[in-house]
Enzyme design. Structure first.
Site, mmCIF file in Angstrom:
data_model
loop_
_atom_site.group_PDB
_atom_site.id
_atom_site.type_symbol
_atom_site.label_atom_id
_atom_site.label_comp_id
_atom_site.label_asym_id
_atom_site.label_seq_id
_atom_site.Cartn_x
_atom_site.Cartn_y
_atom_site.Cartn_z
ATOM 1 N N GLU A 1 0.855 -1.180 0.000
ATOM 2 C CA GLU A 1 0.000 0.000 0.000
ATOM 3 C C GLU A 1 0.893 1.233 0.000
ATOM 4 O OE1 GLU A 1 -1.978 -0.624 3.855
ATOM 5 O OE2 GLU A 1 -1.472 1.409 4.414
ATOM 6 N N HIS B 1 -1.279 -5.951 11.517
ATOM 7 C CA HIS B 1 -2.185 -7.024 11.072
ATOM 8 C C HIS B 1 -1.929 -8.357 11.773
ATOM 9 C CE1 HIS B 1 -2.377 -4.845 6.875
ATOM 10 N NE2 HIS B 1 -3.015 -4.167 7.819
ATOM 11 N N ASN C 1 -4.842 -6.496 3.278
ATOM 12 C CA ASN C 1 -5.262 -5.998 4.588
ATOM 13 C C ASN C 1 -6.455 -6.858 5.058
ATOM 14 O OD1 ASN C 1 -4.441 -4.078 2.491
ATOM 15 N ND2 ASN C 1 -4.106 -2.717 4.204
HETATM 16 P P1 FAE Z 1 -10.037 -6.093 16.899
HETATM 17 O O1 FAE Z 1 -10.622 -5.193 15.879
HETATM 18 O O2 FAE Z 1 -8.632 -5.852 17.325
HETATM 19 O O3 FAE Z 1 -11.004 -6.039 18.163
HETATM 20 C C1 FAE Z 1 -10.689 -6.646 19.388
HETATM 21 C C2 FAE Z 1 -11.334 -5.843 20.510
HETATM 22 O O4 FAE Z 1 -11.263 -6.601 21.713
HETATM 23 C C3 FAE Z 1 -10.642 -4.512 20.798
HETATM 24 O O5 FAE Z 1 -11.604 -3.480 20.819
HETATM 25 C C4 FAE Z 1 -9.994 -4.715 22.166
HETATM 26 O O6 FAE Z 1 -9.934 -3.546 22.948
HETATM 27 C C5 FAE Z 1 -10.911 -5.746 22.795
HETATM 28 N N1 FAE Z 1 -10.256 -6.586 23.805
HETATM 29 C C6 FAE Z 1 -9.065 -7.189 23.730
HETATM 30 N N2 FAE Z 1 -8.803 -7.924 24.838
HETATM 31 C C7 FAE Z 1 -9.904 -7.770 25.642
HETATM 32 C C8 FAE Z 1 -10.243 -8.269 26.935
HETATM 33 N N3 FAE Z 1 -9.430 -9.108 27.591
HETATM 34 N N4 FAE Z 1 -11.411 -7.892 27.483
HETATM 35 C C9 FAE Z 1 -12.253 -7.052 26.804
HETATM 36 N N5 FAE Z 1 -11.978 -6.552 25.579
HETATM 37 C C10 FAE Z 1 -10.815 -6.912 25.004
HETATM 38 O O7 FAE Z 1 -10.110 -7.614 16.463
HETATM 39 N N6 FAE Z 1 -6.854 -3.741 8.392
HETATM 40 C C11 FAE Z 1 -7.373 -3.587 7.166
HETATM 41 O O8 FAE Z 1 -8.013 -4.506 6.641
HETATM 42 N N7 FAE Z 1 -7.207 -2.401 6.477
HETATM 43 C C12 FAE Z 1 -6.472 -1.371 6.980
HETATM 44 O O9 FAE Z 1 -6.342 -0.318 6.343
HETATM 45 C C13 FAE Z 1 -5.884 -1.533 8.265
HETATM 46 N N8 FAE Z 1 -5.110 -0.549 8.810
HETATM 47 C C14 FAE Z 1 -4.679 -0.682 10.113
HETATM 48 C C15 FAE Z 1 -4.003 0.384 10.717
HETATM 49 C C16 FAE Z 1 -3.665 0.307 12.073
HETATM 50 C C17 FAE Z 1 -2.921 1.460 12.719
HETATM 51 C C18 FAE Z 1 -4.006 -0.847 12.832
HETATM 52 C C19 FAE Z 1 -3.676 -0.934 14.295
HETATM 53 C C20 FAE Z 1 -4.665 -1.908 12.228
HETATM 54 C C21 FAE Z 1 -5.000 -1.847 10.867
HETATM 55 N N9 FAE Z 1 -5.687 -2.882 10.248
HETATM 56 C C22 FAE Z 1 -6.150 -2.743 8.970
HETATM 57 C C23 FAE Z 1 -5.941 -4.162 10.942
HETATM 58 C C24 FAE Z 1 -7.392 -4.313 11.417
HETATM 59 O O10 FAE Z 1 -7.811 -3.175 12.126
HETATM 60 C C25 FAE Z 1 -7.466 -5.577 12.280
HETATM 61 O O11 FAE Z 1 -7.099 -6.674 11.462
HETATM 62 C C26 FAE Z 1 -8.861 -5.819 12.835
HETATM 63 O O12 FAE Z 1 -9.288 -4.742 13.631
HETATM 64 C C27 FAE Z 1 -8.892 -7.107 13.647
HETATM 65 O O13 FAE Z 1 -10.240 -7.398 13.935
HETATM 66 P P2 FAE Z 1 -10.621 -8.365 15.126
HETATM 67 O O14 FAE Z 1 -12.084 -8.528 15.152
HETATM 68 O O15 FAE Z 1 -9.765 -9.585 15.038
#
Ligand code: FAE
Length: 533
Positions: free
Chosen positions: A387, A473, A511
């Protein structure tokens, strides 16, 4: 090809069998009591958690959605904004840090980028391991609050290699389209991308790649490009065009609280419990799950420690959060029968970041939302999908920045240490080496075709040219079909489910959030049809 046809036929046959069989036979799991009175918890409110909450609530179930971070929709604005810009961070920017820790921390080799901040329950967190920093989102909406919004459906051939246990035909016909529409994915506005000063950085990099015979692709996003066009003309408050992204966006971005979570909450059946971390999970002798939770306020003051009891628990705490809860339950012996596969199959989606001196202006104004990618992806280990990322520093650094996703064959493993009560990751530079090698081959070609250009090695830790120590990721740790059955129910522990990025083994070539969403949609459909809740 014959393998695929056979597999698909088998999957169809098992789906037909599933429709006719009682619940325990469907999942292959020991039977658990089913019915309307079950108490259900979903831990984490990112992509997996949002899909699970909406599906269960729409199926008439009452659920508790437990999230350790802030409910940003309920925060009051400060000077008109909920979130901060990248250049004016505050306690709202990062999760309990006294200083920001940006992916690009250095300029000219000196730590000039990071700023002192007050501690608070901010939107961006970093999980630190020996050789890996994992950036994650915190708050209702998880990673959707802080990510770049790039919404990419993986190449089907690669998806089939990574997740052969999933019927790709069904994914590409039903679940990827559903995920894209539910997340409100839209294509970049070409007038904005091709003409506005905010995308000069992308156009310059695409031109230089073209000279090396490498084409660019336009990348869909959840950021509303009609809104962005209005930002360009100064008709609405600016967000992407005003340095907002990794600490959250106030406008324009269709993050989960605006889409899938909003639909879930509209049912009236989702009880949101923010600022509440699940610290451990125990299975009580009579079969219920006991969650130890800790609730804090924005400043980190303890509100309460509490035990909550549920009959079904959906783990959607992200690759790191979910793996930690499962490994600690296994290591501390609070849940019996957890499979050995927990903690395995982890990877940073082949992430490596780099920067190039462009020898030409990249623009002092840069949109934070990436819209183009460079690609030579052919599923080989040389494959790169890069990207073209912004570097919104407010000055023209004549620099191109890229997040390269590669097809790295290595995986990492998490283990639990009882003494320290911590999770350890065996991942180091040698694991990352294939990613660096593929990215270097790809960008050497672009540098050669553009005399005078070259790499910058003054932006990353230890003067590295290619970052091999952080990822946006994280994927894997509770892989579908290995730690769980083919619908996400943990093997040997009926009533416990995994529904997030930990299901995907190590990489997906693009992504990941569209794939995480689509897979959760698929799994939740199957589990609800099979009356597992
Ligand atoms: P996630 O979205 O991480 O959600 C997990 C949630 O669980 C979070 O809100 C935590 O606070 C919560 N949590 C964790 N532990 C606990 C606990 N013990 N008790 C209660 N709550 C808890 O998981 N992906 C893309 O496809 N495109 C992009 O452009 C992209 N850019 C990114 C840029 C950045 C800076 C970052 C950090 C990530 C990026 N990603 C991107 C990755 C994407 O956001 C990530 O793959 C997903 O958010 C993961 O989704 P999940 O549902 O696995």
């Amino acid at each position: 090809m014959s393998f695929n046809i056979t597999r698909r036929t088998l999957l169809k046959a098992s789906a037909i069998a599933a429709a006719a069989a009682p619940a325990d036979a469907v999942s292959g799991q020991p039977a658990v009591a089913t019915g309307g009175s079950n108490r259900i918890a979903i831990i984490g409110s990112g992509y997996g958690g949002a899909v699970a909450a909406r599906k269960l609530a729409q199926a008439g179930k009452q659920v508790d959605l437990i999230e350790m971070g802030t409910d940003w929709e309920k925060m009051s604005p400060i000077k008109g904004r909920i979130f901060t810009t990248m250049t004016s961070p505050s306690a709202r920017s990062m999760w309990f840090k006294t200083r920001t820790d940006m992916p690009f921390s250095y300029l000219g080799g000196m730590d000039l980028v990071n700023r002192r901040i007050d501690r608070g329950a901010g939107a961006l967190d970093i999980e630190y391991f020996a050789n890996m920093k994992v950036y994650v989102g915190r708050g209702i909406g998880g990673g959707s609050l802080v990510n770049g919004g790039m919404a990419v459906t993986p190449r089907r051939s690669f998806f089939e290699k990574v997740l052969p246990q999933v019927d790709a035909e069904e994914m590409y016909n039903v679940y990827f389209p559903r995920a894209n529409s539910g997340l409100r994915v839209n294509d970049p506005a070409m007038d904005v991308v091709m003409n506005s000063p905010w995308y000069q950085f992308a156009r310059v990099s695409a031109d230089q790649a073209k000279r090396a015979g490498i084409g660019h692709v336009m990348v869909p996003n959840v950021y509303d490009f009609d809104y962005m066009r209005k930002e360009v003309y100064g008709q609405v408050p600016r967000s992407a065009l005003d340095k907002q992204v990794i600490f959250g966006n106030d406008y324009g971005k269709n993050s989960l609280p605006k889409t899938i979570l909003k639909e879930a909450l509209a049912t009236g059946r989702v009880n949101v419990i923010p600022m509440t971390e699940v610290r451990s999970i125990e299975r009580a002798p009579e079969g219920a799950f006991r969650l130890q939770t800790k609730t804090i306020d924005f400043n980190g003051n303890l509100i309460e420690n509490r035990t909550r009891e549920y009959d079904r628990v959906v783990l959607a705490a992200g690759s790191i959060g979910t793996t930690r809860l499962l490994l600690s339950a296994q290591g501390e012996g609070t849940i019996n029968g957890l499979p050995d596969a927990i903690g395995r199959g982890w990877g940073p989606n082949g992430n490596t970041m780099l920067a190039r001196r462009l020898r030409t202006r990249s623009g002092w104004r840069q949109s934070t939302i990436p819209v183009m990618g460079l690609s030579n992806w052919d599923d080989s280990t040389d494959s790169v999908f890069a990207e073209i990322a912004p570097f919104p520093a407010g000055i023209d650094l004549r620099t191109g920045v890229y997040l390269a996703l590669t097809n790295n064959p290595h995986t990492g493993t998490f283990t639990w240490n009882r003494g320290s009560q911590k999770m350890f990751l065996d991942w180091g530079p040698s694991h990352a080496e294939p990613s660096v090698r593929a990215a270097q081959k790809f960008f050497d070609r672009i540098n050669r075709a553009n005399p005078g250009t070259g790499y910058r090695s003054d932006l990353f830790e230890k003067h590295k040219t290619f970052s091999d120590y952080f990822t946006y990721h994280p994927l894997g740790g509770a892989v579908l079909g290995e730690a769980t059955d083919l619908q996400g129910e943990v093997k040997g522990v009926p009533g416990l489910f995994v529904m997030d990025g930990s299901l995907i083994p190590a990489k997906i070539g693009v992504n990941p959030f569209v794939t995480i969403t689509a897979l959760a949609e698929r799994n939740m459909d199957r589990l609800v049809d099979a009356q597992r809740f």
